[in-house]
Design an enzyme around this catalytic site. Structure first.
Site, PDB file in Angstrom:
ATOM      1  N   GLN A 171      -1.848   2.148  10.144  1.00 31.91           N
ATOM      2  CA  GLN A 171      -0.586   2.192   9.389  1.00 31.91           C
ATOM      3  C   GLN A 171       0.509   2.913  10.174  1.00 31.91           C
ATOM      4  O   GLN A 171       1.688   2.598  10.050  1.00 31.91           O
ATOM      5  CB  GLN A 171      -0.771   2.900   8.031  1.00 31.91           C
TER       6      GLN A 171
ATOM      7  N   ARG B  67       0.875  -1.169   0.000  1.00 33.29           N
ATOM      8  CA  ARG B  67       0.000   0.000   0.000  1.00 33.29           C
ATOM      9  C   ARG B  67       0.912   1.218   0.000  1.00 33.29           C
ATOM     10  O   ARG B  67       2.125   1.102   0.063  1.00 33.29           O
ATOM     11  CB  ARG B  67      -0.977  -0.009   1.174  1.00 33.29           C
ATOM     12  N   GLY B  68       0.243   2.379  -0.162  1.00 33.27           N
ATOM     13  CA  GLY B  68       1.036   3.593  -0.329  1.00 33.27           C
ATOM     14  C   GLY B  68       1.035   3.959  -1.805  1.00 33.27           C
ATOM     15  O   GLY B  68       1.323   3.114  -2.657  1.00 33.27           O
ATOM     16  N   ALA B  69       0.703   5.205  -2.113  1.00 33.04           N
ATOM     17  CA  ALA B  69       0.484   5.576  -3.512  1.00 33.04           C
ATOM     18  C   ALA B  69       1.637   5.194  -4.448  1.00 33.04           C
ATOM     19  O   ALA B  69       1.425   4.494  -5.446  1.00 33.04           O
ATOM     20  CB  ALA B  69       0.175   7.076  -3.585  1.00 33.04           C
TER      21      ALA B  69
ATOM     22  N   ARG C 151      -7.925  -0.118  -6.507  1.00 36.55           N
ATOM     23  CA  ARG C 151      -8.122   0.943  -5.514  1.00 36.55           C
ATOM     24  C   ARG C 151      -8.300   2.263  -6.267  1.00 36.55           C
ATOM     25  O   ARG C 151      -7.580   2.542  -7.216  1.00 36.55           O
ATOM     26  CB  ARG C 151      -6.933   1.039  -4.535  1.00 36.55           C
TER      27      ARG C 151
ATOM     28  N   ASP D  12      -2.024  10.772  -1.486  1.00 39.92           N
ATOM     29  CA  ASP D  12      -2.378   9.772  -2.495  1.00 39.92           C
ATOM     30  C   ASP D  12      -2.757  10.426  -3.806  1.00 39.92           C
ATOM     31  O   ASP D  12      -2.766   9.762  -4.846  1.00 39.92           O
ATOM     32  CB  ASP D  12      -3.530   8.909  -1.972  1.00 39.92           C
TER      33      ASP D  12
ATOM     34  N   ASN E 109      -5.407  12.513   1.233  1.00 41.43           N
ATOM     35  CA  ASN E 109      -4.531  11.638   2.011  1.00 41.43           C
ATOM     36  C   ASN E 109      -5.369  10.839   2.996  1.00 41.43           C
ATOM     37  O   ASN E 109      -6.588  10.977   3.071  1.00 41.43           O
ATOM     38  CB  ASN E 109      -3.461  12.475   2.726  1.00 41.43           C
ATOM     39  N   LYS E 110      -4.706   9.979   3.751  1.00 39.73           N
ATOM     40  CA  LYS E 110      -5.406   9.102   4.685  1.00 39.73           C
ATOM     41  C   LYS E 110      -6.389   9.855   5.563  1.00 39.73           C
ATOM     42  O   LYS E 110      -6.087  10.960   6.028  1.00 39.73           O
ATOM     43  CB  LYS E 110      -4.369   8.389   5.567  1.00 39.73           C
TER      44      LYS E 110
END
Ligand SMILES: CSC[C@H]1O[C@H](OP(=O)(O)O)[C@H](O)[C@@H]1O
Length: 364
Positions: free
Chosen positions: A203, A53-55, A90, A244, A254-255
């Protein structure tokens, strides 16, 4: 980065020259597991279920998925199909679409017989480019940390808050938000990081804390709701997060929870920085709130929490009544007006269309 005395990237080509191996992040910090992905379906599962995960890392993983497809069927139809399959994993991180578009642009003109080898070369390049971009972000962010340190008493700690994981685990290496932190530690600047746990998937607690501990970065885990309290009491010198998808106008997706941090930072005059490589900028979008699709993940991620039991077993426990439904928007949008600066590989840009155009004039 190093895990123990061995250097790792988050993803790498297997010795067979076709499969890829990843750090399966679902089991961190309790277990360090490597998984081999051998099919496009496996790549899609790893992205959708957040093994990776993570852009930036999502984009690189998808690039290898396209290459894997080319070894099976290099036709235009297969190229379009693998684009759709991986794009659907996603919806929010723009790096996924950027990498898929880049692979298709690069491969389309090539004869079918050349596509597989060329695809792996390009995927490897995209992975290597990510490392270089993140290192440059680190240099540009380091200047900000040095400036803050210079305005404190000699030897006084620079206290940084970060949200979620925009670390080396979210990229191929170095990370985005963590890159300036790692370089500051290397430069001997006394830094301390407040790590937001980042519910619901934690995370921060599971990944960022693991990264900080692994690299000897002084850090403290806090609940997501403590950041504003700490800022009110002058305990935070700067906030730095990843993204992201950042729009051409400087809005930052973002998150979930990032927006609340930005509001608290603005209310307490704490600089709020976003670290991003340019593939995370969506030049086709201006109004982030109106145009960025926000991923809605399963409510089970809110109601059930992974952890390690006293007997050492990794297990899930329920934290809410069985009958209670849970909503789980995975991202939010921070308006550009709340962003102090966008730390890119080329420098720190103002969070505005003009600021980004000045940094990336070719995008004019
Ligand atoms: C360097 S991008 C990191 C970015 O990605 C995370 O989302 P997720 O863990 O759901 O992939 C989070 O928004 C981070 O800021």
């Amino acid at each position: 980065m190093n895990v123990g005395d061995r250097h790792y990237r988050t993803i790498w080509l297997s010795d067979d020259g076709r499969s890829v191996e990843i750090i399966d992040q679902r089991w961190l910090p309790h277990e360090f597991r490597i998984e081999k992905l051998v099919t496009v379906a496996g790549i899609a599962t790893a992205i959708r279920d957040m093994w990776v995960r993570g852009a930036p890392l999502i984009g690189v993983t998808a690039a290898y998925g396209v290459a894997m497809q080319m070894t099976d069927d290099a036709s235009d139809e297969a190229l379009d199909t693998v684009w759709e399959v991986l794009h659907d994993t996603r919806p929010t991180a723009i790096n996924l679409r950027w990498a898929l578009d880049e692979m298709r642009r690069f491969l389309r003109p090539l004869p079918l017989g050349e596509r597989a080898a060329a695809a792996y070369r390009r995927a490897n390049e995209i992975a290597d480019e990510d490392v270089g971009l993140n290192r440059a972000i680190g240099e540009n962010g380091l200047a900000i940390i040095k400036d803050i340190a210079a305005r404190k008493q000699p030897g006084e700690t620079v206290n940084i808050l970060t949200h979620c994981n925009a670390g080396w685990l979210a990229t191929v290496d170095y990370g985005t938000a963590t890159s300036p932190i790692y370089l500051a530690v290397e430069a001997g600047i006394p830094v301390h990081v407040y790590v937001d746990e980042t519910r619901p998937r934690n995370q921060g607690a599971q990944l960022t804390a693991w990264e900080m501990a692994g690299h000897g970065v002084p850090h403290t885990l806090i609940v997501d709701n403590a950041g504003g309290h700490l800022m009110q009491r002058g305990a935070i010198d700067m906030v730095i997060v990843g993204t992201d998808r950042t729009t051409a106008d400087g809005d930052v997706c973002n998150k979930i929870g990032t927006y609340l941090k930005a509001l608290a930072a603005a209310d307490n005059d704490v600089p709020f920085y976003v670290a991003l490589p340019s593939p995370t900028i969506d030049w086709t979008v201006g109004d982030g709130l109106a145009e960025i699709p926000i991923e809605e993940r399963s409510g089970d991620e809110v109601s059930l929490v992974w952890g390690k039991t006293a007997s050492g077993e990794i297990a899930q426990v329920r934290v809410s009544p069985e009958a209670t439904p849970a909503a789980n928007p995975a991202f939010d949008v921070t308006p550009a007006r709340l962003v102090t600066g966008l730390i890119t590989e080329r420098g720190v840009a103002k969070a505005s269309r003009e600021g980004l155009k000045a940094m990336f004039p070719e995008r004019g």
